[in-house]
Design a protein around this motif. Sequence first.
Motif, mmCIF file in Angstrom:
data_model
loop_
_atom_site.group_PDB
_atom_site.id
_atom_site.type_symbol
_atom_site.label_atom_id
_atom_site.label_comp_id
_atom_site.label_asym_id
_atom_site.label_seq_id
_atom_site.Cartn_x
_atom_site.Cartn_y
_atom_site.Cartn_z
ATOM 1 N N ARG A 150 -34.547 9.301 8.028
ATOM 2 C CA ARG A 150 -35.413 8.411 8.813
ATOM 3 C C ARG A 150 -36.041 9.168 9.983
ATOM 4 N NH1 ARG A 150 -35.324 3.415 6.860
ATOM 5 N NH2 ARG A 150 -33.424 2.594 5.900
ATOM 6 N N LYS A 151 -35.293 10.089 10.563
ATOM 7 C CA LYS A 151 -35.831 10.905 11.648
ATOM 8 C C LYS A 151 -37.002 11.743 11.144
ATOM 9 C CE LYS A 151 -34.479 14.392 15.057
ATOM 10 N NZ LYS A 151 -33.355 15.241 15.575
ATOM 11 N N ILE A 152 -36.851 12.284 9.941
ATOM 12 C CA ILE A 152 -37.930 13.084 9.343
ATOM 13 C C ILE A 152 -39.143 12.213 9.054
ATOM 14 C CG2 ILE A 152 -38.600 14.393 7.283
ATOM 15 C CD1 ILE A 152 -35.643 15.374 7.196
ATOM 16 N N LEU A 153 -38.914 11.057 8.435
ATOM 17 C CA LEU A 153 -40.014 10.157 8.078
ATOM 18 C C LEU A 153 -40.757 9.633 9.304
ATOM 19 C CD1 LEU A 153 -38.289 8.044 5.276
ATOM 20 C CD2 LEU A 153 -40.021 9.819 4.958
ATOM 21 N N ASN A 154 -40.036 9.524 10.410
ATOM 22 C CA ASN A 154 -40.633 8.973 11.627
ATOM 23 C C ASN A 154 -41.140 10.029 12.594
ATOM 24 O OD1 ASN A 154 -40.340 6.150 11.108
ATOM 25 N ND2 ASN A 154 -38.144 6.345 11.504
ATOM 26 N N GLN A 155 -40.988 11.310 12.213
ATOM 27 C CA GLN A 155 -41.542 12.362 13.061
ATOM 28 C C GLN A 155 -43.058 12.145 13.164
ATOM 29 O OE1 GLN A 155 -43.613 15.269 12.383
ATOM 30 N NE2 GLN A 155 -43.314 15.953 14.499
ATOM 31 N N LYS A 156 -43.597 12.267 14.349
ATOM 32 C CA LYS A 156 -44.971 11.859 14.647
ATOM 33 C C LYS A 156 -46.017 12.410 13.673
ATOM 34 C CE LYS A 156 -48.417 11.924 18.355
ATOM 35 N NZ LYS A 156 -48.704 12.399 19.752
#
Length: 227
Positions: free
Chosen positions: A136-142
């Motif tokens: 999720r952190k990767i998918l939500n990286q700007k």
Amino acid sequence: MTKSAQIKKESFQFLNKLKQNNHKDWMDEHKKEYLDSEKSLKLFYAEILKGLNKTDEIAKQKIFRINRDIRFSKDKTPYNVHRSVSWSRAGAQRRGGYYLRLEPGNSLMAGGFFVPEPADLLRIRKEFEMDASEIRKILNQKDFKKAFSGFNQAYRVKTAPKGFSKEDPNIDLIRLKSYFVQHTFTDEEVFAADFREKLLYHYSLLRPFYDYMSDVLTTDLNGESIL
């Protein structure tokens, strides 16, 4: 990059005409035009391969055939009206690959895991069931989110896969049958002098995703290597 390695408008003009004349007689009459287009496109593919190898290691380039497999299709037109190529990463420790589709009005790049084999799919789902914070952190990286807007949602089960709870907080990820992202380009972007750089930039955004997924797919749930 030399001018000859850019995508030429003539290639799309050929594909547009093929779309209106999708039969063997027409293709036979325009074989030189087709071969000239292919030669130009291959120069561009070579530039992308060179660019990818500066930051990654590519094992194989595959140029998809223009001939369609019509054996089990209701659509009997013999030719694809797009040109596609993919690049596979080298080594068992590197998972994922890079894809490019060139089609008038419908060009795109993509990357990820399209309908992975059952063992890999189960491993991915189990990982997300256990902890989905990193993906999720990767998918939500700007920059990633701006370019891709998350995983393609076309391939998924209706509720929950067998053995998983539909109440799982990560069911939105677990129910997917493919884990890939894509980004579309206008014809003007494809013909632009900076298309190579723009394409390689989008491919570079996949690396944190690939590094993570490679780690998942080469270890068991305890984090022990299976290679």
